[in-house]
Structure formats: structure tokens, C-alpha cells
Design an enzyme around this catalytic site. Structure first.
Site, short mmCIF file in Angstrom:
data_model
loop_
_atom_site.label_atom_id
_atom_site.label_comp_id
_atom_site.label_asym_id
_atom_site.label_seq_id
_atom_site.Cartn_x
_atom_site.Cartn_y
_atom_site.Cartn_z
CB ILE A 128 -0.04 -17.13 -16.97
CG1 ILE A 128 -0.42 -18.16 -15.90
CG2 ILE A 128 0.15 -15.76 -16.34
CD1 ILE A 128 0.72 -18.50 -14.97
CB CYS A 129 -2.16 -13.18 -20.65
SG CYS A 129 -1.81 -11.87 -21.83
CG LEU A 130 3.66 -12.07 -16.64
CD1 LEU A 130 2.93 -10.83 -16.13
CD2 LEU A 130 4.14 -12.93 -15.47
#
Length: 409
Positions: free
Chosen positions: A98-100
Site C-alpha cells: 500500500i502506498c499511503l
């Protein structure tokens, strides 16, 4: 040793908070079973969570499994979160990463020790409802989300329907990450089938298009049929039984329309303008029409000349018959009398020609009186010349009468 004790206390507080007040749309099935069995929360280094897809999105009615790993230096380091259920998202890759920003340390990220697991799960649901294609892990998916939203929505709904839907018995169809390879192979097989169906439909459409094109070519080859029938229709049937029609409109220019531009000049030479009858303006091409008829029409002038010549001959014969008593005169006076009669006849012919010419001019002016026609009036000099001619003719007549009177005995 002290760090492990602090981590155990922190995890006990957070897990109790997750069970008592879980985030909206999140559940923890394994954690609740451990709490019912009075398990030790401090031993949990990995938490399995489930989040529901937000409503009014392509992930609605889907349940996605997440794996949350707690590091040893938590809460000074962020937890490691990944998706165990395949999902079509710009900020989530095929392996579940996840890119967060909340999952990374500063300066790149925004993790702080005051945050907790409940905050992370709330941010996950917000990421599903509002993707960030400008900072995505999947470039192709991000491009589809920005420029081809319809295709993105279709693929995302398809994957949600396949991997994240709940069965009738209440069990979820989402699988763990270890079975992700098999699921990917199954997905590739479905994609191949989808491609084959699309190609077959395209080939059917292509064959139908070729049949209709060949039929149109046959119709175009017959020139007479195209000239008579201006609207044709070609029907064809595909393999699905649907009737497809292709309509064609052909325009043929008649030969009479090519001669319409010359109708003004041709009708003007004949004395009657067809454009005037149809309340149209004739194309005079800037030609001037004068009262003196500097450019008379050949046919009309010829007809008037022949009629004038006939009338002159009739008048001459009548005058000669009336002048028969002149035979009693002397032979010397006969040539003079004939000369005088010839002069009178010439004058009468001139007057008749002038009257006929005036009548013709009036008729032509009445027919061609329009806004575009330019009438050039003769100057005063022409009127003076006519008066001089009339006066000279009168003087000649008076002289001829005097001579005749002198010749009489």
C-alpha cells in the site's frame, strides 16, 4: 526488556479499544475469538483485519482481508499493512503493498507515535473511496483512473465481484496472500477468455461490414440504377441473428441544372426573360441598356425591320396608285415628281422606323425594368440632332411643293 514491556502495555490498550469501539466498517474475527478464550494480547505480533468496501464506490459490498504486522519499536515505527485480498487500485499493487503516507516515517511519511491501528484502518477505507492516482504504485491503473475511468470501474468491479464478495453462508470468497499466485493464474485464464470473445465479436462485425461494402460497390457499378434510385438500403444478418442495416444516399446532378446559368442571356435574346417570369433577377453581367439600343437584339430587330419594309412597300404602292394623275404632266416634270415622291417615301420610312424603334424600346424597357438594370439616357445632343433632321426634312418638303407648283401650267 523495558521496550518489550512498553510494547505489551500499548498493544493491550489498543486491542481492547479495537474490540470495544472498532472503526466503521472494520472487524477482527481472530481477535474476538482470542478475547473470548481469554488469550494474552501481548503475544499478538500480527493482526488479521477485515474492512468493508465503501458504499457508492466500485468496491461496495466487498470484504477485503488485511494483514497488520506490529514492529518491535512500535509505536515509534509505523505498522506494516498489506492487502491479502486482490484488489484493483492505483495505490495498491499486485502483492498487496500500500502506498499511503501514514504508513511511512517522516520526512516522506506522516506517521506519528500518537496514531494507532484504528487510525490506520480508517485511512484504509478512505483510500478505497478516494484513490490518489498522482502517487500510485500501479502506473497503468493510475492512467486508467485518470483518463479512462469507465474501464477502471469495470475492472475494479469485476475483481471485487470475483475475490471480495460474501457467499450465502456468510463466508467471504477472499483468499489469503499465500493463494494469491493461484488466483492470479485463474484471473489470467479469464482474461484470455475475455480477449477471445472480444476478438470473435470484432470478426463478426468485420465480416458483416465487408458484406455490406461489397453490396454497395455492386450498386455503385450500375450507374443508371444510382441515378434513378437515390436512396439505397443494405441489410445483413450477423451470427447473433441481429439485423443490421446500412443506408446510403446518392445525389445525381441532372443535366438541366447545368444550363440554368445561361437562361438569362438566352431568354433576353429571344425578347422575353424567363427570370422575370419566375420573379428572379437575371444575370446581366453588368451590361448597360440604352434608349438608343446601342446593343440591340438581333432576332427582334430583324423581325421589326422586315415588318417595317413590308409596311413601306404597301405605302409606296398606295401612294403611286394615288399619284397616277401625274402622268398628265409634261415629260420634263416627271423625274422631278418622282424625286420628290422618293424623298417623301424616305422621310416616311424614317418616321416609321423611328416609331417602331420607340415602341420596341418601350417594350424592352417594360420587360427589363429591374433593380440591377442600368438605363443610360441619351444626351440632349441626340434630341437636338433629331430636331435638326425634322426641320431639314420639312424645309425639303416645302421646296419640293414649290417646285411642283412651278411646274404646273
Amino acid at each position: 526488556m523495558a521496550q518489550a514491556a512498553r510494547l505489551s502495555l500499548r498493544m493491550q490498550k489498543e486491542l481492547k479499544l479495537l474490540l470495544s469501539d472498532p472503526p466503521h466498517g472494520a472487524s477482527f474475527p481472530h481477535l474476538s475469538s482470542a478475547a473470548n478464550g481469554s488469550g494474552d494480547f501481548s503475544t499478538f505480533s500480527t493482526i488479521d483485519a477485515q474492512i468493508e468496501g465503501p458504499e457508492d464506490t466500485v468496491y461496495a459490498n466487498g470484504i477485503f482481508n488485511l494483514k497488520i504486522q506490529i514492529p518491535e519499536r512500535y509505536p515509534f515505527q509505523p505498522p506494516i499493512v498489506s492487502f491479502a485480498t486482490p484488489i484493483y487500485h492505483p495505490n495498491i499493487d499486485n502483492s498487496g503493498r500500500i502506498c499511503l503516507d501514514i504508513l511511512n516515517l517522516p520526512p516522506k511519511g506522516a506517521w506519528q507515535p500518537s496514531l494507532n491501528i484504528s487510525t490506520v484502518l480508517t485511512s484504509m477505507r478512505l483510500l478505497l473511496s478516494e484513490p490518489n492516482p498522482d502517487d500510485g504504485l500501479m502506473c497503468e491503473v493510475s492512467r486508467e483512473y485518470k483518463y479512462n475511468r469507465q474501464t477502471f470501474d469495470y475492472k475494479a468491479r469485476e475483481m471485487t465481484e470475483k475475490y471480495a464478495k460474501v457467499k450465502a453462508d456468510g463466508c467471504s470468497t477472499s483468499l489469503q496472500i499465500k493463494n494469491h499466485g493461484d488466483e492470479k493464474s485463474g484471473e489470467s485464464g479469464n482474461s484470455v477468455k475475455l480477449k477471445l470473445t472480444v476478438e470473435s465479436s470484432l470478426s463478426i462485425a468485420h465480416t458483416v461490414k465487408r458484406e455490406t461494402a461489397g453490396r454497395d460497390e455492386q450498386e455503385d457499378g450500375n450507374g443508371k440504377r444510382k441515378a434513378v434510385v437515390g436512396f439505397g438500403e443494405g441489410n445483413s444478418f450477423g451470427n447473433d441473428g441481429i439485423k443490421r442495416s446500412r443506408k446510403k444516399l446518392s445525389l445525381a446532378l441532372p443535366s438541366q441544372s447545368q444550363k440554368k446559368d445561361l437562361c438569362g442571356e438566352e431568354e433576353l435574346t429571344r425578347g422575353v426573360s424567363a427570370a422575370c417570369k419566375e420573379n428572379k433577377k437575371p444575370n446581366l453581367n453588368g451590361k448597360k441598356l440604352s434608349l438608343g439600343l446601342k446593343q440591340p437584339c438581333n432576332d427582334t430587330l430583324a423581325s421589326f425591320r422586315t415588318s417595317a419594309a413590308k409596311s413601306d412597300n404597301n405605302r409606296l404602292s398606295r401612294k403611286l396608285s394615288l399619284r397616277s394623275p401625274l402622268g398628265e404632266l409634261n415629260e420634263v416634270s416627271k423625274p422631278e415628281v418622282l424625286a420628290q415622291t422618293d424623298m417623301k417615301l424616305e422621310m416616311n420610312q424614317n418616321e416609321d422606323a423611328r416609331s417602331l424603334r420607340g415602341e420596341f424600346e418601350n417594350s424592352v424597357l417594360e420587360e427589363t425594368s429591374m433593380a440591377e438594370s442600368i438605363v443610360v439616357l441619351d444626351s440632349d445632343d441626340s434630341g437636338q440632332e433629331e430636331e435638326e433632321r425634322v426641320s431639314s426634312s420639312r424645309s425639303r418638303l416645302s421646296l419640293a411643293k414649290r417646285r411642283v407648283l412651278k411646274c404646273r401650267p
